[in-house]
Write a protein that holds these residues in place. Structure first.
Motif, PDB file in Angstrom:
ATOM      1  N   ARG A 168       1.479   2.929   5.239  1.00 24.74           N
ATOM      2  CA  ARG A 168       1.375   3.078   6.687  1.00 24.74           C
ATOM      3  C   ARG A 168      -0.070   3.363   7.038  1.00 24.74           C
ATOM      4  O   ARG A 168      -0.796   4.035   6.300  1.00 24.74           O
ATOM      5  CB  ARG A 168       2.333   4.131   7.233  1.00 24.74           C
ATOM      6  N   VAL A 169      -0.466   2.821   8.175  1.00 28.33           N
ATOM      7  CA  VAL A 169      -1.803   3.030   8.726  1.00 28.33           C
ATOM      8  C   VAL A 169      -1.651   3.982   9.888  1.00 28.33           C
ATOM      9  O   VAL A 169      -0.877   3.730  10.817  1.00 28.33           O
ATOM     10  CB  VAL A 169      -2.433   1.702   9.205  1.00 28.33           C
ATOM     11  N   LEU A 170      -2.368   5.093   9.807  1.00 25.26           N
ATOM     12  CA  LEU A 170      -2.338   6.090  10.872  1.00 25.26           C
ATOM     13  C   LEU A 170      -3.644   5.970  11.658  1.00 25.26           C
ATOM     14  O   LEU A 170      -4.724   6.175  11.099  1.00 25.26           O
ATOM     15  CB  LEU A 170      -2.195   7.491  10.273  1.00 25.26           C
ATOM     16  N   PRO A 171      -3.561   5.607  12.943  1.00 19.69           N
ATOM     17  CA  PRO A 171      -4.779   5.496  13.735  1.00 19.69           C
ATOM     18  C   PRO A 171      -5.527   6.828  13.803  1.00 19.69           C
ATOM     19  O   PRO A 171      -4.945   7.893  13.558  1.00 19.69           O
ATOM     20  CB  PRO A 171      -4.265   5.095  15.120  1.00 19.69           C
ATOM     21  N   ALA A 172      -6.792   6.757  14.126  1.00 19.63           N
ATOM     22  CA  ALA A 172      -7.605   7.967  14.279  1.00 19.63           C
ATOM     23  C   ALA A 172      -6.895   8.932  15.224  1.00 19.63           C
ATOM     24  O   ALA A 172      -6.341   8.528  16.242  1.00 19.63           O
ATOM     25  CB  ALA A 172      -8.981   7.600  14.826  1.00 19.63           C
ATOM     26  N   GLY A 173      -6.879  10.222  14.837  1.00 19.97           N
ATOM     27  CA  GLY A 173      -6.282  11.248  15.679  1.00 19.97           C
ATOM     28  C   GLY A 173      -4.831  11.579  15.340  1.00 19.97           C
ATOM     29  O   GLY A 173      -4.286  12.546  15.865  1.00 19.97           O
ATOM     30  N   VAL A 174      -4.187  10.798  14.466  1.00 19.27           N
ATOM     31  CA  VAL A 174      -2.793  11.088  14.118  1.00 19.27           C
ATOM     32  C   VAL A 174      -2.737  12.135  13.009  1.00 19.27           C
ATOM     33  O   VAL A 174      -2.114  13.185  13.163  1.00 19.27           O
ATOM     34  CB  VAL A 174      -2.010   9.816  13.730  1.00 19.27           C
ATOM     35  N   SER A 175      -3.388  11.860  11.860  1.00 17.48           N
ATOM     36  CA  SER A 175      -3.453  12.840  10.771  1.00 17.48           C
ATOM     37  C   SER A 175      -4.815  13.522  10.727  1.00 17.48           C
ATOM     38  O   SER A 175      -4.912  14.710  10.471  1.00 17.48           O
ATOM     39  CB  SER A 175      -3.206  12.178   9.415  1.00 17.48           C
ATOM     40  N   TYR A 176      -5.848  12.741  10.938  1.00 18.50           N
ATOM     41  CA  TYR A 176      -7.241  13.212  10.889  1.00 18.50           C
ATOM     42  C   TYR A 176      -7.980  12.615  12.075  1.00 18.50           C
ATOM     43  O   TYR A 176      -7.460  11.726  12.749  1.00 18.50           O
ATOM     44  CB  TYR A 176      -7.925  12.739   9.594  1.00 18.50           C
ATOM     45  N   LYS A 177      -9.217  13.065  12.281  1.00 16.85           N
ATOM     46  CA  LYS A 177     -10.013  12.442  13.345  1.00 16.85           C
ATOM     47  C   LYS A 177     -10.320  10.992  12.977  1.00 16.85           C
ATOM     48  O   LYS A 177     -10.492  10.149  13.835  1.00 16.85           O
ATOM     49  CB  LYS A 177     -11.271  13.235  13.665  1.00 16.85           C
ATOM     50  N   GLU A 178     -10.314  10.681  11.666  1.00 13.65           N
ATOM     51  CA  GLU A 178     -10.524   9.325  11.195  1.00 13.65           C
ATOM     52  C   GLU A 178      -9.179   8.601  11.062  1.00 13.65           C
ATOM     53  O   GLU A 178      -8.141   9.226  10.961  1.00 13.65           O
ATOM     54  CB  GLU A 178     -11.184   9.325   9.795  1.00 13.65           C
ATOM     55  N   ALA A 179      -9.230   7.279  11.025  1.00 19.40           N
ATOM     56  CA  ALA A 179      -8.037   6.496  10.675  1.00 19.40           C
ATOM     57  C   ALA A 179      -7.661   6.850   9.239  1.00 19.40           C
ATOM     58  O   ALA A 179      -8.499   7.309   8.459  1.00 19.40           O
ATOM     59  CB  ALA A 179      -8.333   5.009  10.805  1.00 19.40           C
ATOM     60  N   SER A 180      -6.400   6.625   8.899  1.00 19.45           N
ATOM     61  CA  SER A 180      -5.933   7.019   7.580  1.00 19.45           C
ATOM     62  C   SER A 180      -4.898   6.027   7.052  1.00 19.45           C
ATOM     63  O   SER A 180      -4.259   5.319   7.827  1.00 19.45           O
ATOM     64  CB  SER A 180      -5.328   8.421   7.650  1.00 19.45           C
ATOM     65  N   ILE A 181      -4.760   6.024   5.744  1.00 19.15           N
ATOM     66  CA  ILE A 181      -3.730   5.245   5.068  1.00 19.15           C
ATOM     67  C   ILE A 181      -2.902   6.227   4.252  1.00 19.15           C
ATOM     68  O   ILE A 181      -3.452   7.127   3.622  1.00 19.15           O
ATOM     69  CB  ILE A 181      -4.362   4.188   4.141  1.00 19.15           C
ATOM     70  N   TYR A 195      10.021  17.355  -0.207  1.00 17.16           N
ATOM     71  CA  TYR A 195       9.097  17.634   0.891  1.00 17.16           C
ATOM     72  C   TYR A 195       9.545  16.819   2.097  1.00 17.16           C
ATOM     73  O   TYR A 195      10.342  15.888   1.960  1.00 17.16           O
ATOM     74  CB  TYR A 195       7.650  17.309   0.485  1.00 17.16           C
ATOM     75  N   PRO A 196       9.065  17.155   3.294  1.00 17.31           N
ATOM     76  CA  PRO A 196       9.511  16.435   4.498  1.00 17.31           C
ATOM     77  C   PRO A 196       8.929  15.026   4.572  1.00 17.31           C
ATOM     78  O   PRO A 196       7.881  14.804   5.179  1.00 17.31           O
ATOM     79  CB  PRO A 196       9.036  17.324   5.652  1.00 17.31           C
ATOM     80  N   GLU A 197       9.593  14.069   3.948  1.00 15.01           N
ATOM     81  CA  GLU A 197       9.139  12.676   3.915  1.00 15.01           C
ATOM     82  C   GLU A 197       9.058  12.082   5.321  1.00 15.01           C
ATOM     83  O   GLU A 197       8.134  11.363   5.644  1.00 15.01           O
ATOM     84  CB  GLU A 197      10.083  11.869   3.018  1.00 15.01           C
ATOM     85  N   VAL A 198      10.029  12.362   6.151  1.00 10.70           N
ATOM     86  CA  VAL A 198      10.001  11.904   7.541  1.00 10.70           C
ATOM     87  C   VAL A 198       9.275  12.993   8.331  1.00 10.70           C
ATOM     88  O   VAL A 198       9.845  14.028   8.651  1.00 10.70           O
ATOM     89  CB  VAL A 198      11.431  11.649   8.067  1.00 10.70           C
ATOM     90  N   ASP A 199       7.990  12.748   8.596  1.00 11.81           N
ATOM     91  CA  ASP A 199       7.106  13.798   9.091  1.00 11.81           C
ATOM     92  C   ASP A 199       6.725  13.695  10.565  1.00 11.81           C
ATOM     93  O   ASP A 199       5.849  14.414  11.039  1.00 11.81           O
ATOM     94  CB  ASP A 199       5.826  13.839   8.247  1.00 11.81           C
ATOM     95  N   GLY A 200       7.335  12.770  11.291  1.00  6.93           N
ATOM     96  CA  GLY A 200       7.039  12.646  12.716  1.00  6.93           C
ATOM     97  C   GLY A 200       5.844  11.757  13.035  1.00  6.93           C
ATOM     98  O   GLY A 200       5.531  11.544  14.205  1.00  6.93           O
ATOM     99  N   LYS A 201       5.166  11.221  12.027  1.00  5.32           N
ATOM    100  CA  LYS A 201       3.972  10.399  12.284  1.00  5.32           C
ATOM    101  C   LYS A 201       4.272   8.894  12.311  1.00  5.32           C
ATOM    102  O   LYS A 201       3.427   8.108  12.726  1.00  5.32           O
ATOM    103  CB  LYS A 201       2.900  10.695  11.227  1.00  5.32           C
ATOM    104  N   ASP A 202       5.457   8.507  11.878  1.00  2.00           N
ATOM    105  CA  ASP A 202       5.789   7.081  11.837  1.00  2.00           C
ATOM    106  C   ASP A 202       5.727   6.385  13.200  1.00  2.00           C
ATOM    107  O   ASP A 202       5.239   5.263  13.287  1.00  2.00           O
ATOM    108  CB  ASP A 202       7.162   6.862  11.202  1.00  2.00           C
ATOM    109  N   PRO A 203       6.204   7.015  14.287  1.00  2.65           N
ATOM    110  CA  PRO A 203       6.166   6.323  15.579  1.00  2.65           C
ATOM    111  C   PRO A 203       4.749   5.952  16.050  1.00  2.65           C
ATOM    112  O   PRO A 203       4.584   4.999  16.792  1.00  2.65           O
ATOM    113  CB  PRO A 203       6.830   7.315  16.544  1.00  2.65           C
TER     114      PRO A 203
END
Length: 149
Positions: free
Chosen positions: A61-74, A35-43
């Protein structure tokens, strides 16, 4: 060496290489899941990891709100195979959740968990918000942690 938490542009080339190597080893090779492990969300993410002798032994990795979901994500939670069973995953996740609450001032964390880890994440207060579904042929469940700040 200890724990580090860095924004993408603070990572050294070597750290980024080691992170991507370990993520690919666990999520693509070990789980036999192309699967696409490098998904463009790391930056846009924060990278929490523990190093020992130049190796990444634990990472999320911690994804701030709005990157993957409206909520913050791990996401991309891993402990290198040789270091499992020592409590690193619990410490890693606790540090990630604390960072979201304290530094990002977010009270809700949404994750897409592999179903077999439902109990592990539940021990931190995450609750399933979907039925189990297949993602890349692996059973997953969406879970939410809501905390009063």
């Amino acid at each position: 060496m200890g724990w580090k938490l860095k924004r993408f542009n603070e990572l050294t080339n070597q750290e980024l290489y080691e992170i991507l190597k370990e993520r690919t080893s666990v999520f693509v090779v070990e789980q036999n899941c192309p699967y696409p492990e490098v998904d463009g969300k790391d930056p846009q993410s924060y990278h929490l990891f523990k190093e020992e002798n130049g190796e990444i032994i634990s990472y999320l990795r911690v994804l701030p709100a709005g990157v993957s979901y409206k909520e913050a994500s791990i996401g991309r939670v891993l402990v290198k195979k040789e270091y499992r069973g020592q409590g690193l995953a619990e410490e890693l996740l606790r540090r990630g959740i604390d960072f979201i609450h304290v530094e990002l001032k977010e009270d809700t964390v949404k994750i897409q968990a592999q179903d077999y880890l439902r109990k592990f994440y539940g021990s931190f207060g995450f609750k399933a918000i979907t039925e189990t579904y297949l993602e890349d042929n692996i059973p997953h469940v969406d879970m939410l942690l809501q905390t009063e700040l």
